[in-house]
Each structure stands twice: as structure tokens, then as C-alpha cells.
Design a protein around this motif. Structure first.
Motif, PDB file in Angstrom:
ATOM      1  N   LEU A 145       0.814  -1.212   0.000  1.00  0.00           N
ATOM      2  CA  LEU A 145       0.000   0.000   0.000  1.00  0.00           C
ATOM      3  C   LEU A 145       0.853   1.270   0.000  1.00  0.00           C
ATOM      4  N   ILE A 146       2.062   1.165   0.514  1.00  0.00           N
ATOM      5  CA  ILE A 146       2.917   2.347   0.656  1.00  0.00           C
ATOM      6  C   ILE A 146       3.816   2.532  -0.560  1.00  0.00           C
ATOM      7  N   ASN A 147       4.497   1.470  -0.986  1.00  0.00           N
ATOM      8  CA  ASN A 147       5.486   1.577  -2.059  1.00  0.00           C
ATOM      9  C   ASN A 147       4.828   1.941  -3.392  1.00  0.00           C
ATOM     10  N   ASP A 148       5.476   2.884  -4.096  1.00  0.00           N
ATOM     11  CA  ASP A 148       5.051   3.297  -5.442  1.00  0.00           C
ATOM     12  C   ASP A 148       3.620   3.796  -5.487  1.00  0.00           C
ATOM     13  N   ARG A 149       3.120   4.372  -4.393  1.00  0.00           N
ATOM     14  CA  ARG A 149       1.776   4.959  -4.427  1.00  0.00           C
ATOM     15  C   ARG A 149       1.827   6.220  -5.294  1.00  0.00           C
ATOM     16  N   PRO A 150       0.944   6.329  -6.280  1.00  0.00           N
ATOM     17  CA  PRO A 150       1.041   7.452  -7.217  1.00  0.00           C
ATOM     18  C   PRO A 150       0.901   8.820  -6.563  1.00  0.00           C
ATOM     19  N   GLU A 151      -0.022   8.927  -5.575  1.00  0.00           N
ATOM     20  CA  GLU A 151      -0.286  10.259  -5.029  1.00  0.00           C
ATOM     21  C   GLU A 151      -0.961  10.133  -3.675  1.00  0.00           C
ATOM     22  N   LEU A 152      -0.677  11.079  -2.812  1.00  0.00           N
ATOM     23  CA  LEU A 152      -1.368  11.200  -1.526  1.00  0.00           C
ATOM     24  C   LEU A 152      -1.347  12.654  -1.110  1.00  0.00           C
ATOM     25  N   ASN A 153      -2.495  13.181  -0.776  1.00  0.00           N
ATOM     26  CA  ASN A 153      -2.622  14.591  -0.384  1.00  0.00           C
ATOM     27  C   ASN A 153      -2.081  15.518  -1.482  1.00  0.00           C
ATOM     28  N   ASN A 154      -2.390  15.176  -2.733  1.00  0.00           N
ATOM     29  CA  ASN A 154      -1.952  15.975  -3.884  1.00  0.00           C
ATOM     30  C   ASN A 154      -0.430  16.050  -4.001  1.00  0.00           C
ATOM     31  N   ASN A 155       0.242  15.073  -3.447  1.00  0.00           N
ATOM     32  CA  ASN A 155       1.704  15.011  -3.542  1.00  0.00           C
ATOM     33  C   ASN A 155       2.069  13.797  -4.383  1.00  0.00           C
ATOM     34  N   PRO A 156       2.441  14.006  -5.652  1.00  0.00           N
ATOM     35  CA  PRO A 156       2.747  12.858  -6.521  1.00  0.00           C
ATOM     36  C   PRO A 156       4.017  12.118  -6.136  1.00  0.00           C
ATOM     37  N   ARG A 157       4.858  12.728  -5.297  1.00  0.00           N
ATOM     38  CA  ARG A 157       6.126  12.095  -4.899  1.00  0.00           C
ATOM     39  C   ARG A 157       6.095  11.660  -3.434  1.00  0.00           C
ATOM     40  N   TRP A 158       4.889  11.390  -2.937  1.00  0.00           N
ATOM     41  CA  TRP A 158       4.761  11.016  -1.518  1.00  0.00           C
ATOM     42  C   TRP A 158       5.548   9.748  -1.202  1.00  0.00           C
ATOM     43  N   SER A 159       5.443   8.727  -2.056  1.00  0.00           N
ATOM     44  CA  SER A 159       6.126   7.455  -1.796  1.00  0.00           C
ATOM     45  C   SER A 159       7.624   7.517  -2.056  1.00  0.00           C
ATOM     46  N   GLU A 160       8.101   8.619  -2.658  1.00  0.00           N
ATOM     47  CA  GLU A 160       9.523   8.728  -2.996  1.00  0.00           C
ATOM     48  C   GLU A 160      10.289   9.613  -2.028  1.00  0.00           C
ATOM     49  N   THR A 161       9.619  10.180  -1.048  1.00  0.00           N
ATOM     50  CA  THR A 161      10.258  11.130  -0.152  1.00  0.00           C
ATOM     51  C   THR A 161      10.109  10.678   1.295  1.00  0.00           C
ATOM     52  N   GLY A 162      10.957  11.259   2.143  1.00  0.00           N
ATOM     53  CA  GLY A 162      10.876  10.999   3.572  1.00  0.00           C
ATOM     54  C   GLY A 162      11.129   9.547   3.930  1.00  0.00           C
ATOM     55  N   ASP A 163      10.399   9.094   4.938  1.00  0.00           N
ATOM     56  CA  ASP A 163      10.564   7.708   5.395  1.00  0.00           C
ATOM     57  C   ASP A 163      10.122   6.698   4.346  1.00  0.00           C
ATOM     58  N   ARG A 164       9.196   7.086   3.462  1.00  0.00           N
ATOM     59  CA  ARG A 164       8.741   6.156   2.439  1.00  0.00           C
ATOM     60  C   ARG A 164       9.854   5.756   1.475  1.00  0.00           C
ATOM     61  N   TYR A 165      10.838   6.642   1.286  1.00  0.00           N
ATOM     62  CA  TYR A 165      11.958   6.301   0.403  1.00  0.00           C
ATOM     63  C   TYR A 165      12.768   5.147   0.984  1.00  0.00           C
ATOM     64  N   LEU A 166      12.910   5.117   2.309  1.00  0.00           N
ATOM     65  CA  LEU A 166      13.612   4.000   2.950  1.00  0.00           C
ATOM     66  C   LEU A 166      12.865   2.689   2.713  1.00  0.00           C
ATOM     67  N   LEU A 167      11.541   2.755   2.761  1.00  0.00           N
ATOM     68  CA  LEU A 167      10.755   1.544   2.528  1.00  0.00           C
ATOM     69  C   LEU A 167      10.866   1.071   1.083  1.00  0.00           C
ATOM     70  N   LYS A 168      11.016   2.005   0.157  1.00  0.00           N
ATOM     71  CA  LYS A 168      11.223   1.613  -1.239  1.00  0.00           C
ATOM     72  C   LYS A 168      12.562   0.907  -1.394  1.00  0.00           C
ATOM     73  N   LEU A 169      13.597   1.429  -0.743  1.00  0.00           N
ATOM     74  CA  LEU A 169      14.908   0.778  -0.803  1.00  0.00           C
ATOM     75  C   LEU A 169      14.863  -0.584  -0.125  1.00  0.00           C
ATOM     76  N   PHE A 170      14.094  -0.671   0.953  1.00  0.00           N
ATOM     77  CA  PHE A 170      13.975  -1.967   1.635  1.00  0.00           C
ATOM     78  C   PHE A 170      13.230  -2.972   0.757  1.00  0.00           C
ATOM     79  N   ARG A 171      12.221  -2.521   0.038  1.00  0.00           N
ATOM     80  CA  ARG A 171      11.511  -3.391  -0.900  1.00  0.00           C
ATOM     81  C   ARG A 171      12.472  -3.948  -1.943  1.00  0.00           C
ATOM     82  N   ASP A 172      13.351  -3.082  -2.477  1.00  0.00           N
ATOM     83  CA  ASP A 172      14.345  -3.549  -3.448  1.00  0.00           C
ATOM     84  C   ASP A 172      15.346  -4.504  -2.800  1.00  0.00           C
ATOM     85  N   PHE A 173      15.644  -4.252  -1.528  1.00  0.00           N
ATOM     86  CA  PHE A 173      16.622  -5.083  -0.806  1.00  0.00           C
ATOM     87  C   PHE A 173      16.137  -6.522  -0.644  1.00  0.00           C
TER      88      PHE A 173
END
Length: 277
Positions: A145-173
């Protein structure tokens, strides 16, 4: 009334008696039998059931002598003695009880009890596996539900910023590893072990790398778990706002909540060298 027609086989090695006591409840007689006499009638009917099953004929109780001879030649002496004991007429008005029956088959009861305990241990082991599967499944749903989410609160880069970026790297890991020669590296043990550590929130550190190797981050699993919970809580809060706006009530979010009374323990294993795509 105990009868062959009232026997139910609900599952493997499980036999149940149906309609017990219905006759006595519906037919009120002026001179009712005593409780001991009714219990003896049940034992007598039980002997008929055993004879019918052994001889594979419902007519077997009508010819007890031939039926006992057949049972004696095809079954153990315990079965024959039990049937003969239940068919025998009570002496001196002393009616047999279920305790007398248990005495005759006591050693077989102990064997049956042992099988019940073995079956119970097996079922508990399988249930434990399902509990762990459920834990990891809830965790993977949250990550999905978190990784690669297109948009949240009108923020298209929500899943690519902040703590969510760590989760994306962990998904790749855990899911997108490749070997040194560029081939996909599929290691179920590494995936399960990493998810267990994340769910437990251990203090162990792991190295996360971006796909282009420009970003290298050393993060504790406890921090990654906090990132998952914070990001998922943000999704739930946004869902609550949308539900209040449109008058829609959510009834499924609690299914993804982490049970507080489940103890988690992450297994340790020497990490293998990895390379993220």
C-alpha cells in the motif's frame, strides 16, 4: 436412542451420535425407567451397533450367536469380549455401566488418548505456521500500500520522499536482488528472514542501496518498522477523512493492525552478499 441410523461421521476419525435423548424427551410414559436402566439400554444398543459394523449387516443383532462367531474369527478378542459382555443378561439385578466398559478397553483408550495428543500437537504446529504466515502477509500488504503509491494529499512524490523512500529501498533489498553476474537472485530464506526482522523491529542494522548505487544507507530494522507504521497510519488517517467527507465507514482497516498480544522473535542468520538492482 443409540442407533446405527443416528451415527454421524463429521471428519476423519470423528464419530458423533445424533438424536441422543430425543425419544425420552418426547415420549412421556406413566412408568418411566430409572436412569440406570436407560443407561443400560444405551449400552445394549451400543453392542448392536458394534455387531452391525463388524458384520456389515443391520441384521446381525438378530442372530447374535452367528454374529459373535464371525466377530471372534475376524476381530480381536477385545471386541468379542466387549460385545459378549454388553449382550449378557445382568446378574443379580446389577446393571453394567460405562465404567465397566472402560475397564475392558482401558489399554486401547490409552492408545487412543496418545493419538489424540499427537494430533493436537500436529494441529498446534500447523496453526503456528498459519499465524506466522498471517503476520508476514499483513506486513507485505502494508508495504504494497505504501510503495510506489502514485499520489497522496496531492503530492505525486509522496512514496519517494521521507521515510517512504527507505521503505522503497527496503523493498528492493528483499525482492529485487541480483547476483554478481546480473541474474535475478531468488532467496526465499532471505525474504522471510528480513520480513521477520522488520516485523519484530530488531536493533540489527542493514545496508540499503538505490538502484543506481548513488545512495547507501545503514538503517536499523526498528527504524524501518517505525517508518512502516507511520506511513500506514498516514494512509489510514487520509482514508478516515475521505470516509467522513462522503459518509463511508471503514470496517477493514483493523484487519491490518498488528496484534499486540503476539510475541515475535526474529531468527538470525549470517547475511549473504547482495546487490540491488
Amino acid at each position: 436412542m443409540i442407533d446405527v441410523a443416528k451415527i454421524l461421521i463429521t471428519e476423519k476419525n470423528r464419530v458423533r451420535l445424533n438424536g441422543v435423548g430425543v425419544t425420552q424427551a418426547l415420549q412421556v410414559r406413566p412408568h418411566q425407567k430409572t436412569l440406570r436402566q436407560l443407561q443400560y439400554d444405551d449400552l445394549f444398543n451400543l453392542s448392536k451397533i458394534i455387531m452391525s459394523l463388524c458384520c456389515q449387516s443391520t441384521n446381525a443383532p438378530n442372530i447374535p450367536a452367528k454374529s459373535l462367531a464371525y466377530i471372534s474369527s475376524h476381530f480381536s478378542a477385545d471386541v468379542k469380549n466387549l460385545v459378549a459382555f454388553l449382550l449378557a443378561k445382568p446378574k443379580y439385578m446389577k446393571l453394567p455401566t460405562i465404567y465397566n466398559v472402560a475397564t475392558i478397553i482401558s489399554h486401547r483408550l490409552l492408545h487412543e488418548m496418545q493419538n489424540c495428543y499427537l494430533h493436537m500437537d500436529y494441529m498446534e504446529s500447523e496453526l503456528s505456521k498459519e499465524i506466522h504466515n498471517g503476520r508476514l502477509f499483513r506486513l507485505m500488504i502494508k508495504l504494497g500500500l505504501i510503495n510506489d503509491r502514485p499520489e497522496l494529499n496531492n503530492n505525486p512524490r509522496w512514496s519517494e520522499t521521507g521515510d517512504r523512500y527507505l521503505l522503497k529501498l527496503f523493498r528492493d533489498f528483499i525482492f529485487h536482488q541480483i547476483s554478481d553476474d546480473g541474474k535475478p537472485r531468488i532467496d526465499f530464506g532471505h525474504i522471510v528472514q528480513s520480513l521477520n526482522k522488520l516485523d519484530a523491529g530488531t536493533s540489527e542494522k542493514t545496508l540499503l542501496a538505490s538502484s543506481n548505487q548513488d545512495s547507501l544507507l545503514i538503517v536499523r530494522y526498528s527504524d524501518l518498522k517505525r517508518c512502516v507504521e507511520d506511513a500506514f497510519s498516514e494512509l489510514l488517517s487520509q482514508q478516515s477523512l475521505d470516509s467522513d467527507e462522503y459518509g463511508i465507514a471503514s470496517v477493514s482497516s483493523h484487519l491490518l493492525s498488528t496484534p499486540k498480544n503476539v510475541k515475535r522473535k526474529a531468527t538470525s542468520r549470517t547475511p549473504l552478499p547482495h546487490k540491488n538492482r
